[in-house]
Write an enzyme that holds these catalytic residues in place. Structure first.
Site: not given
Length: 506
Positions: A364, A415
């Site tokens: 991110k 994930h």
């Protein structure tokens, strides 16, 4: 191969090879002499038997020639032919004690006299063994042929057969006669008859009988050879062991140090030669290695601790960019370890996953703030940009050789994969997804749903639990969902322990 074994083998090679070679040459020479002696003895016996047969056949031929020239043969022209000549032939048969018959045929093949009176007057249908022309003493013209029917059974009296050795006749066409039995493994010698070139006498003997003395010798020879080899081997072993005992002491001490990692151990070899010097140098080296290893261990522990701190800090940086608290990564780390242990991973691997899981959203940091911190739902293009964080995180971490960062790369990459294959970035399904990815996915979603975000409020527990039950076998590994509900109290305790600061104040 160990030094001890090499030394023993060297001693054995130096002593056993010349010994075995000498014994082999002596034994082979003696064996060949026995082979030759057996063959020579058989040839001698065969020669004697063949000589007797040839002598008998020569006598037979001479007797027939004498009969053919005798005056009695002029009785061919008299009426008492069948009486006088046949009686003479019968008398000769009895004198020679043969099986078979003498018979006289005219030029047309009619039997005109025979030792078997029943054949007189019949056409000759017998196979002649020997034949002699009969000439008239008056006109010197041929008046008949004297034959002898001489079956090979006549040779039996010249053969001394036993169960281990026998004679037989081999014909020119390859067939055999008078062979009592077949030996599976035999020794043969043969000799052709001078006076019957179409016949060969064969003497055959069982090998086990012919070579019985040789086999007995070979057995004793092998026992003697093995006994000598064992003696030499034992001597070589004790000599080699004595010579290399100090080396083995050094080797065993080194192995023990490697196994126990106890670098305080020393070897005690009291010698003034090179071996003694080697032992003293070994003790000095081991002592130095102990100090060096302690320093390296301390440094490695410091590096690992620093690495864990860096990983956790990087994970916190990633979360802080999306306005999430540092406690989120702590909770995800604790949830991940708990799930890993109950899933069956060992303590070491579960701890590594705990350290790696904070890096799940490291990608991110590369997502623009306008997208990352947008309140409300993303449009299609924004969602596409946001979804790239999994692949971006993997690219950041995949080049490291460190086990912790490799685990973090897996977590960052997988994930957001889902059990039914509808996740991203690779749409893996079921156990194609690494267990690290499956565990972190559940831990991350559980904590994210229960926490406030810029685009949503925290869900209550019942709504979260209802969603987990619906997503069992779709989003999440069914087994992990079962573990979650079985150990729910422990997960809630972790959430309470690492509650965000503003939640604690409320």
């Amino acid at each position: 191969m160990s030094f001890k074994l090499k030394t023993i083998l060297l001693f054995l090679a130096v002593s056993l090879i010349p010994y075995a070679l000498t014994m082999f040459l002596v034994g082979n020479s003696f064996r060949q002499e026995l082979y030759d002696a057996v063959t020579q003895e058989m040839n001698t016996q065969l020669h004697l038997s063949v000589e007797r047969i040839d002598q008998h056949l020569l006598t037979l031929h001479n007797d027939m020639a004498f009969l053919a020239k005798s005056d009695i043969m002029n009785d061919v022209y008299t009426k008492d032919l069948d009486r006088r000549i046949s009686n003479a032939l019968l008398s000769k048969k009895n004198d020679l004690k043969i099986v078979g018959d003498f018979y006289l045929t005219d030029p047309h093949g009619m039997i005109i006299a025979s030792s078997d009176f029943n054949t007189i007057g019949k056409t000759n249908r017998f196979k002649s063994f020997l034949s002699v022309n009969v000439y008239s003493t008056f006109s010197t013209q041929p008046i008949g042929i004297l034959h002898v029917r001489y079956p090979v059974e006549n040779f039996k009296r010249f053969f001394s057969n036993t169960q281990q050795r026998h004679y037989y006749i081999q014909h020119a066409d390859g067939t055999t006669s008078l062979r009592p039995s077949l030996f599976q493994d035999s020794l043969k010698v043969s000799k052709t008859l001078k006076n019957a070139p179409d016949l060969t006498v064969v003497l055959e003997e069982k090998k086990e009988f012919a070579y019985r003395l040789l086999y007995k010798y070979e057995l004793w020879f092998i026992l003697f050879l093995l006994g000598g080899a064992v003696f030499i081997a034992l001597a070589a072993y004790f000599i080699a062991t004595h010579l290399i005992k100090p080396i083995m002491t050094l080797s065993n001490t080194a192995k023990k140090i490697t196994r126990t990692r106890d670098y305080t151990q020393q070897v005690h070899i009291k010698r003034d030669d090179e071996i003694g010097e080697l032992s003293r140098s070994f003790n000095t080296m081991i002592s130095g290695m102990g100090h060096a290893l302690n320093e390296i261990t301390d440094l490695n522990q410091e590096i690992e601790e620093t690495q864990r701190e860096v990983v956790f800090t990087m994970g916190s940086i990633g979360e802080s960019r999306s306005k999430e608290t540092g406690n989120h990564v702590k909770r995800v780390a604790e949830y991940s370890k708990l799930l890993a242990l109950y899933y069956g991973l060992d303590e070491e691997e579960a701890e590594m996953l705990k350290q790696a899981s904070p890096m799940h959203d490291i990608g991110k940091v590369a997502i623009p703030d306008a997208v990352l911190n947008k309140p409300g739902r993303f449009d299609e293009e924004e969602r596409r940009i946001m979804d790239t964080h999994a692949a971006l995180g993997y690219e950041m971490l995949k080049h490291s050789n460190r086990a912790l960062l490799q685990a973090a790369a897996i977590v960052a990459h997988e994930h957001h994969e889902k059990w039914d294959g509808s996740g991203y970035p690779k749409r893996l399904k079921e156990e194609e997804i690494h267990i690290y990815g499956r565990i972190t996915a559940l831990a991350d979603v559980f904590d994210a749903l229960g926490s406030d975000r810029v685009y949503k409020k925290a869900w209550d527990d019942e709504r979260i639990f209802s969603l987990f039950k619906e997503e069992r076998g779709r989003h999440f590994d069914p087994h992990l969902v079962d573990i979650f509900f079985e150990r729910l109290g422990e997960f809630l305790a972790i959430r309470e322990t690492f509650k965000d600061t503003h939640e604690a104040q409320e």
